[in-house]
Structure formats: C-alpha cells, structure tokens
Design an enzyme around this catalytic site. Structure first.
Site, PDB file in Angstrom:
ATOM      1  CG  ASP A 142     132.461  32.151  69.246  1.00  0.00           C
ATOM      2  OD1 ASP A 142     132.754  31.634  70.340  1.00  0.00           O
ATOM      3  OD2 ASP A 142     131.994  33.298  69.141  1.00  0.00           O
ATOM      4  CG  HIS A 218     140.399  31.343  74.003  1.00  0.00           C
ATOM      5  ND1 HIS A 218     140.649  32.324  74.936  1.00  0.00           N
ATOM      6  CD2 HIS A 218     139.731  31.963  72.992  1.00  0.00           C
ATOM      7  CE1 HIS A 218     140.147  33.471  74.516  1.00  0.00           C
ATOM      8  NE2 HIS A 218     139.579  33.275  73.333  1.00  0.00           N
ATOM      9  CB  SER A 329     140.402  29.026  59.328  1.00  0.00           C
ATOM     10  OG  SER A 329     140.922  28.019  58.494  1.00  0.00           O
TER      11      SER A 329
END
Length: 360
Positions: A142, A218, A329
């Site tokens: 995200d 991911h 981050s």
C-alpha cells in the site's frame, strides 16, 4: 536568617556538546516537519511548490539527530506488552490519527494485539487485497506513488525534479558469478551494465508507505532473488516533503537491496528505512539485522542466496509475502523491461498492494 547557598550556574546547568547537538538538530527537525505540513496544504490546494534543495550544512544538521538510537528505542517501546484495558484507547488513537481501516484486518478486535509492534504488522483478510493477474508487475505494498518512469543518465527521480545516483543507491555492480542470469553486455555506464538484453530499458517506481498503511510488502512479480545488499545508514524521514528537500535522501538512509532476475532480465526491490523504521525484515533472510549499533558509515554487507545447495536463488511468486516494515517507509523498484512496457499510474496517486503498476 538562614543563609541560602547556591551552586555555581555552570554546575547546575552544564551543557555538553552532545546535548547541544541533539537540541539543535531536534529543533531543526521539528521546524522541517512544520515546513512539510505547509507544503502538503499547498499541494492539496493544487498549488505547485518549487523545488528547494537542502544545503550541505542543513543535511549535516539533520543527520546529527540520533535517529538510529531513537528508532531502536522506539522499537523496544513497540515490544512492550500493553495492559488489556489500555490497548483499545491506544490503538483507537492511532487509527483515528492515521486513518487506518481496521475492517480489512484479519483480526479486527483491538484487544488481540499485545503490543504496538503486533498492531503495526497486522495481517489483512485474504479478500482485502486481490492480486491482479492481468498485468505483469503489481504494487508490492500500500502507499503513494512518488515517481515512476525510465531511468535516464544513471539518475533516478525520488520525487519530481529531485534525483539520486543509480550506482550510489544500488552500490557497485554484483559479479555475474553471483547472478542467476547470463553475462550482461559491457557498457560505458552503470545503467547500461544492468540491462542484460538488447532493446530493453531500465525502469523505476517509488512507493511511499505512510504510518497508516498496511506495513507488509510482497513480491511485485514472478522473479528469482539471488543477492541481498544491506546498507547501514541514517534514518531520516522519507515523507514526500523531505524527499523533495534532500537530494539523494534514499542513498543516505539505511536500506536493503534485493536483486535478481525476472523473465525480461534484471529486477530489484529496495526497502528503504526511515525514522522509527530501523527494523526491515525479509522473511526468507534470517541473517539480516538492520539498525545495528555497530554502524560503519559508507559500508555495506553482501549476501548471496546462490550456493552449492541452491543454484537458482530464492524463487518468488507474484503477491507472495516478502517482508515488513515496523512503521512505514519506502519501496523502490528498479527493473529491466522491453521498450513497450507501460506504467498504469499517475504521480501522487494512492495505490494498494495487488493493484497493477504496469505491463507490456
């Protein structure tokens, strides 16, 4: 009358160089946060903000703030188990502040999370992030798209108009003996050396994870990870305001570079650390330890996943769990692809893990 005895002022209030450094650097960091807030408000109103880069002394002053020490302290605080009665008020405040959608969480009950670390690393419901099967590259996390496009002249944009050196960011080229793909053609530049197939180009994409975002990342495509390079470094903020202010911010900060190959050649994913995000975890790499007190400026540590027992490296499937941040981050993708590769993005847009980044 009782005589009042006072100690000399110098004994009561003795300033040491470290205290002055921390107070000055911390105050300046706070000032920069306020400036960033003002820039965000202007952007929301559609007003274009001119690029104003930090000077060397400003960068040095910011780096004087002990962000590595503070991040380790924050990490330990996150591990402290909260009393059951305190969990809901603490997590609710965080949810309200950063706009977290707990309906997507695999476990919605706030009492389930024993500490802040568990709450930050919460898993999502399987159906919350469907993985796009049509496009070849998906978003690994995200976040917010800061920049994307072709790499030109060995320079990569961290935000519009502010660049960093490709070689400084990735480090010296890894020897072909450690790489899964074939010998790359010799070129005059570092960028040309990364392109292994004739007619291909080098592309990049920068994704900023805010504190309220899902903190795991991911695999963005089907690829094989053959090498890991860990750069110890500073832990400055990587929010868009600071990225617009400090040139080569991502080269200053601690980061973990995973390199390997996909069906079109070279592929890399870099997890960049930030303030309070000294902890970067890669699930298949148990030897990785970030934000260690033994910090050597300008150094890096290499590790090869190719060995006598494993000649292929670590195969990753698109959408497979890869790692996690402790708070939020930046992820930077740099990869090789044919010239007809197209991004399906707009700078500044919000994106979620599993959504398309681009395809052929």
């Amino acid at each position: 009358r009782k005589k009042l005895h006072t100690a000399p002022v110098g004994q009561v209030f003795r300033l040491r160089p470290f205290h002055i450094l921390v107070a000055t650097g911390g105050g300046y960091a706070g000032y920069r946060k306020y400036e960033d807030y003002k820039l965000e408000q202007l952007e929301k109103r559609g007003i274009e903000v001119p690029v104003k880069l930090a000077s060397e002394w400003e960068v040095a002053l910011y780096k004087s703030v002990p962000t590595r020490l503070l991040s380790r302290a924050w990490g330990r605080l996150n591990q402290v188990e909260l009393p059951t009665w305190l969990r809901k008020p603490v997590y609710s405040l965080y949810i309200w502040t950063f706009g977290v959608n707990m309906k997507e969480a695999a476990v919605e009950d706030l009492h389930h999370y024993r500490n802040l670390s568990e709450f930050f690393r919460r898993k999502l419901k399987p159906q919350a992030r469907p993985v796009c099967c049509v496009h070849s590259v998906i978003s690994p996390s995200d976040g917010k798209i800061l920049n994307f496009g072709q790499v030109k002249n060995c320079e990569v944009e961290q935000v519009k108009g502010v660049t960093y050196s490709l070689e400084s960011f990735l480090g010296p080229r890894i020897s072909t003996e450690e790489m899964h793909f074939s010998q790359a053609p010799t070129g005059n530049s570092f960028q040309q050396q990364l392109v292994t197939k004739e007619g291909n180009e080098l592309y990049h994409c920068v994704i900023y994870l805010a504190p309220g975002d899902y903190h795991c990342f991911h695999s963005p495509t089907d690829w094989t990870v053959s090498h890991r390079r860990h750069f110890p470094g500073s832990l400055m903020s990587v929010n868009p305001g600071v990225a617009r202010w400090i040139k080569e911010l991502f080269c200053h900060n601690e980061r973990v570079v995973l390199t390997g190959d996909w069906k079109h050649g070279f592929f890399s994913l870099t997890a960049v650390g930030a303030t309070n995000v000294g902890s970067i975890r890669i699930y298949f790499d148990q030897d990785l330890h970030t934000n260690s007190p033994s910090y050597s400026k300008g150094s890096y540590n290499d590790f090869s996943f190719i060995s006598n027992n494993n000649k292929e490296g670590i195969p990753m499937r698109k959408g497979e769990h890869l790692g996690e941040f402790n708070l939020g981050s930046t992820i930077v993708l740099i990869f090789e692809a044919p010239k007809d590769f197209k991004f399906n993005l707009k700078a500044g847009q919000k994106i979620r893990f599993g959504e398309a980044l681009g395809s052929l």
